[in-house]
Design a protein around this motif. Structure first.
Motif, mmCIF file in Angstrom:
data_model
loop_
_atom_site.group_PDB
_atom_site.id
_atom_site.type_symbol
_atom_site.label_atom_id
_atom_site.label_comp_id
_atom_site.label_asym_id
_atom_site.label_seq_id
_atom_site.Cartn_x
_atom_site.Cartn_y
_atom_site.Cartn_z
ATOM 1 N N PRO A 56 2.728 -1.622 -6.263
ATOM 2 C CA PRO A 56 2.086 -0.558 -5.493
ATOM 3 C C PRO A 56 0.568 -0.597 -5.601
ATOM 4 N N THR A 65 0.839 -1.197 0.000
ATOM 5 C CA THR A 65 0.000 0.000 0.000
ATOM 6 C C THR A 65 0.872 1.242 0.000
ATOM 7 N N VAL A 67 0.897 5.758 -0.664
ATOM 8 C CA VAL A 67 0.080 6.959 -0.545
ATOM 9 C C VAL A 67 0.864 8.129 -1.092
ATOM 10 N N SER A 68 0.169 9.029 -1.780
ATOM 11 C CA SER A 68 0.754 10.287 -2.260
ATOM 12 C C SER A 68 0.145 11.418 -1.438
ATOM 13 N N SER A 108 -7.882 2.047 -2.412
ATOM 14 C CA SER A 108 -8.403 1.425 -3.639
ATOM 15 C C SER A 108 -8.693 -0.040 -3.382
ATOM 16 N N LYS A 147 -2.644 1.790 -4.377
ATOM 17 C CA LYS A 147 -3.040 3.070 -3.793
ATOM 18 C C LYS A 147 -3.900 2.843 -2.557
ATOM 19 N N ARG A 194 5.122 8.311 -4.422
ATOM 20 C CA ARG A 194 4.322 7.193 -3.902
ATOM 21 C C ARG A 194 5.069 6.628 -2.691
#
Length: 397
Positions: free
Chosen positions: A392, A74, A76-77, A397, A394, A375
């Motif tokens: 990856p 997992t 995250v941005s 999601s 997100k 990311r």
């Protein structure tokens, strides 16, 4: 008669029996060779499969096949946003203006102590009563001396007035008048001396009692009835002027530079969850060379939960900053400092050094090292290594 018969291959006996045996042997040999070939081919196939599976120097599998075997991680941005800057600090509680009260006069035996710690007092209120018995007699004697001096002054004035009436008749010389005038002036001066001495004794007697210099909250009481106190008795009472309190927050050198007077702060004493709001009213002008910290003095109004000497934690507002905000699980640290794992090119894990700021309820502020568009590995960073291929996913999601 002897007859010899020759048997040839063309004879019927050889063609029927011996040819059948030869065909059987040939068929069995062919089957045996076929099985040997199948076994050899199977061994070759297995060897090739093992060779490729072990990755012994052959070209790597295609990206599609490798992606199926890569772990799903997992990411995250976080982006960048305006964050209310906060500085966390710890320190002790104290009276903002502590007033130590002791003996101002010559002291004596304590007769009574009408106040106790935790009570409010007014300016001029008696905190401890000292025995006045000897001093009262001295004051009475001084008052009597004033009366004696006043009587002498009145007599001298009367003598002078009578002498002046006799001057014109020639019964009193001018020298006598001057002498009587001097006697009158000396008597008036002795009155003033006696009055000053009496006033001094009264002032000393007034200073015997211990009184509050200002209104406030009594924090300490260090005297009891019957105790003999003097000028060297030390602090008998400790009063917090106006009941005002403060927190002496220890702040790092870099954080201290970001603060200013008037900045609000939330203070939570140890042992309670109640929050007290205050403001910084003074910043330390010096830095402790041992721990590189300074003191931010946070003014607090009186409250029962604020006890001087107690420990407390403060959250100080330090303005608004624009920076990425990451969950604490995404930020790792080791001997080299804080860092995060970034899913880079070809989904390869990259280590990125970062500089962290304040830790808020929503996460950790990243002041340097990230733009917010990367990311970032959200969790499981401790199980990854730089250069490792991941898949990856997100967050959310």
């Amino acid at each position: 008669m002897n007859y010899e018969s020759s048997v040839t291959a063309d004879s019927p006996e050889y063609t029927t029996a011996d040819m059948a045996g030869a065909d059987g042997r040939t068929e069995r040999s062919s089957r045996r060779g076929l099985w040997i070939t199948v076994v050899l081919l199977a061994i070759v196939v297995v060897a090739v499969a093992v060779y490729y599976l072990m990755g012994s120097g052959e070209p790597a599998p295609e990206a599609g096949a490798d992606a199926g075997q890569a772990p799903a991680i997992t990411v995250v941005s976080p982006g960048s946003g305006s964050i209310e800057g906060e500085i966390s600090a710890t320190g002790t509680l104290a009276a903002r203006r502590a007033m130590p009260v002791g003996i101002a006069g010559e002291g004596g035996r304590v007769v009574s102590v009408p106040v106790d710690a935790g009570q409010w007092v007014n300016a001029g209120q008696v905190l401890a009563v000292i025995d006045h018995s000897v001093q009262n007699q001295q004051a009475a004697s001084a008052s009597a001396q004033v009366q004696v001096a006043q009587a002498d002054a009145r007599l001298a004035q009367s003598n002078l007035e009578r002498a002046l009436q006799l001057v014109d008749r020639g019964f009193i010389s001018q020298a006598d008048v001057d002498r009587l005038t001097a006697t009158r002036d000396a008597a008036a001066a002795r009155v003033k001396v006696a009055q000053a001495q009496a006033g001094e004794l009264r002032a000393r007697n007034a200073r015997l009692n211990v009184v509050a210099p200002a209104s406030g909250l009594v924090l300490e009481r260090n005297v009891e009835p019957g105790q003999v106190v003097g000028a060297g008795a030390g602090t008998l009472f400790l009063i917090a002027k106006g009941g005002e309190m403060e927190m002496l927050a220890r702040v790092g050198e870099s954080d201290l530079a970001r603060l200013s007077t008037g900045v609000s702060a939330d203070v939570v004493p140890v042992g309670t969850e109640k929050v007290y709001n205050g403001q910084i009213w003074q910043l330390s002008p010096t830095i402790d060379p041992q721990n590189r910290q300074g003191t931010a003095r946070i003014a607090l109004p009186y409250a029962e939960g604020l006890r001087p000497g107690g420990f407390a934690a403060a959250t100080i507002k330090s303005g608004t900053v624009v920076a990425p905000l990451l969950p604490e699980s995404a930020v790792l640290s080791d001997d080299e400092g804080s860092y995060v794992y970034v899913a880079g090119k070809d989904n390869k894990v990259e280590r990125r050094a970062v500089q962290t700021g304040a830790v808020t309820a929503d996460g950790v502020i990243i002041t340097q090292g990230l733009t917010g568009r990367e990311r970032i590995v959200l969790r499981a960073g401790g199980f990854l290594n730089p250069g490792q291929t991941i898949r990856p996913v997100k967050a959310g999601s």
